[in-house]
Write a protein that holds these residues in place. Structure first.
Motif, PDB file in Angstrom:
ATOM      1  N   ASP A 135      34.821  -1.478  14.075  1.00  0.00           N
ATOM      2  CA  ASP A 135      34.842  -2.959  13.653  1.00  0.00           C
ATOM      3  C   ASP A 135      33.564  -3.623  14.623  1.00  0.00           C
ATOM      4  O   ASP A 135      32.917  -4.326  13.880  1.00  0.00           O
ATOM      5  CB  ASP A 135      36.232  -3.686  13.742  1.00  0.00           C
ATOM      6  CG  ASP A 135      37.226  -3.157  12.797  1.00  0.00           C
ATOM      7  OD1 ASP A 135      36.880  -2.586  11.939  1.00  0.00           O
ATOM      8  OD2 ASP A 135      38.317  -3.733  12.923  1.00  0.00           O
ATOM      9  N   TYR A 158      33.838 -15.082   5.830  1.00  0.00           N
ATOM     10  CA  TYR A 158      34.094 -14.360   4.494  1.00  0.00           C
ATOM     11  C   TYR A 158      33.591 -12.884   4.343  1.00  0.00           C
ATOM     12  O   TYR A 158      34.469 -12.088   3.966  1.00  0.00           O
ATOM     13  CB  TYR A 158      33.589 -15.277   3.417  1.00  0.00           C
ATOM     14  CG  TYR A 158      33.893 -14.688   1.727  1.00  0.00           C
ATOM     15  CD1 TYR A 158      35.017 -15.019   1.332  1.00  0.00           C
ATOM     16  CD2 TYR A 158      32.640 -13.822   1.195  1.00  0.00           C
ATOM     17  CE1 TYR A 158      35.196 -14.531   0.029  1.00  0.00           C
ATOM     18  CE2 TYR A 158      33.067 -13.481   0.036  1.00  0.00           C
ATOM     19  CZ  TYR A 158      34.344 -13.458  -0.523  1.00  0.00           C
ATOM     20  OH  TYR A 158      34.548 -13.391  -1.900  1.00  0.00           O
ATOM     21  N   ILE A 159      32.373 -12.652   4.764  1.00  0.00           N
ATOM     22  CA  ILE A 159      31.888 -11.468   4.320  1.00  0.00           C
ATOM     23  C   ILE A 159      32.350 -10.359   5.411  1.00  0.00           C
ATOM     24  O   ILE A 159      33.010  -9.223   5.118  1.00  0.00           O
ATOM     25  CB  ILE A 159      30.459 -11.485   4.816  1.00  0.00           C
ATOM     26  CG1 ILE A 159      29.704 -12.270   3.739  1.00  0.00           C
ATOM     27  CG2 ILE A 159      29.740  -9.849   4.785  1.00  0.00           C
ATOM     28  CD1 ILE A 159      28.119 -12.641   4.069  1.00  0.00           C
ATOM     29  N   ARG A 174      35.385 -10.475   6.598  1.00  0.00           N
ATOM     30  CA  ARG A 174      36.853 -10.309   6.140  1.00  0.00           C
ATOM     31  C   ARG A 174      36.936  -9.151   5.062  1.00  0.00           C
ATOM     32  O   ARG A 174      37.773  -8.516   4.909  1.00  0.00           O
ATOM     33  CB  ARG A 174      37.657 -11.660   5.648  1.00  0.00           C
ATOM     34  CG  ARG A 174      37.973 -12.422   6.726  1.00  0.00           C
ATOM     35  CD  ARG A 174      38.840 -13.797   6.384  1.00  0.00           C
ATOM     36  NE  ARG A 174      38.964 -14.696   7.480  1.00  0.00           N
ATOM     37  CZ  ARG A 174      39.171 -15.936   7.433  1.00  0.00           C
ATOM     38  NH1 ARG A 174      39.071 -16.441   6.058  1.00  0.00           N
ATOM     39  NH2 ARG A 174      39.340 -16.518   8.602  1.00  0.00           N
ATOM     40  N   ARG A 175      36.005  -9.429   4.002  1.00  0.00           N
ATOM     41  CA  ARG A 175      35.781  -8.230   2.889  1.00  0.00           C
ATOM     42  C   ARG A 175      35.681  -7.099   3.396  1.00  0.00           C
ATOM     43  O   ARG A 175      35.818  -5.926   2.955  1.00  0.00           O
ATOM     44  CB  ARG A 175      34.500  -8.868   2.068  1.00  0.00           C
ATOM     45  CG  ARG A 175      34.732 -10.060   1.319  1.00  0.00           C
ATOM     46  CD  ARG A 175      35.794 -10.129   0.272  1.00  0.00           C
ATOM     47  NE  ARG A 175      35.340  -9.109  -0.660  1.00  0.00           N
ATOM     48  CZ  ARG A 175      36.269  -8.915  -1.764  1.00  0.00           C
ATOM     49  NH1 ARG A 175      37.456  -9.655  -1.854  1.00  0.00           N
ATOM     50  NH2 ARG A 175      35.915  -8.051  -2.650  1.00  0.00           N
ATOM     51  N   ALA A 176      34.902  -6.930   4.530  1.00  0.00           N
ATOM     52  CA  ALA A 176      34.864  -5.455   5.492  1.00  0.00           C
ATOM     53  C   ALA A 176      36.061  -5.115   6.078  1.00  0.00           C
ATOM     54  O   ALA A 176      36.127  -4.231   6.853  1.00  0.00           O
ATOM     55  CB  ALA A 176      33.493  -5.897   6.390  1.00  0.00           C
ATOM     56  N   GLU A 177      37.242  -6.043   5.983  1.00  0.00           N
ATOM     57  CA  GLU A 177      38.627  -5.880   6.501  1.00  0.00           C
ATOM     58  C   GLU A 177      38.631  -5.920   7.903  1.00  0.00           C
ATOM     59  O   GLU A 177      39.454  -5.250   8.647  1.00  0.00           O
ATOM     60  CB  GLU A 177      39.072  -4.418   6.090  1.00  0.00           C
ATOM     61  CG  GLU A 177      39.293  -4.317   4.529  1.00  0.00           C
ATOM     62  CD  GLU A 177      39.774  -3.074   3.875  1.00  0.00           C
ATOM     63  OE1 GLU A 177      40.213  -2.063   4.783  1.00  0.00           O
ATOM     64  OE2 GLU A 177      39.926  -2.986   2.806  1.00  0.00           O
TER      65      GLU A 177
END
Length: 105
Positions: free
Chosen positions: A6, A56-57, A59-62
């Motif tokens: 991460d 936003y971005i 979070r889309r990458a988890e």
């Protein structure tokens, strides 16, 4: 090559933002309130634009994230035991949860 941590994903996104976007306190008006307009069209904005898009971005990458809005800076009053905080000290930023460090950064 294995899956990125991460932290590596966050670093890559920070690098992308620093190369592709420009910070200004006077970005002009947005036609919509969509993050997509900032990311794909304008690419210019202030801290709230950057924070919303980054959160936003990522979070889309988890990668868990949160937008924090508050004050950063100010100055200590030399005559008393308090700080002087002004409107110009207002700021927004993103904190991400790095599971490899088990902490918000």
């Amino acid at each position: 090559m294995g899956k990125k941590t991460d932290g590596e994903v966050v670093e890559n996104l920070l690098d992308f933002f620093s190369r592709e976007f420009r910070y200004t306190l006077e970005p002009g008006s947005m036609k919509t309130k969509a993050v997509a307009e900032f990311v794909f069209d304008k690419k210019i904005g202030f801290c709230e634009h950057f924070a919303a898009a980054f959160a936003y971005i990522i979070r889309r990458a988890e990668v868990p994230s949160r937008v924090v809005i508050g004050f950063q800076g100010g100055r200590k009053n030399n005559l008393s035991d308090y700080y002087i905080i002004k409107e110009k000290d207002a700021h927004a930023w993103v904190e991400v949860w790095l599971k490899e460090k088990y902490q918000w950064v």
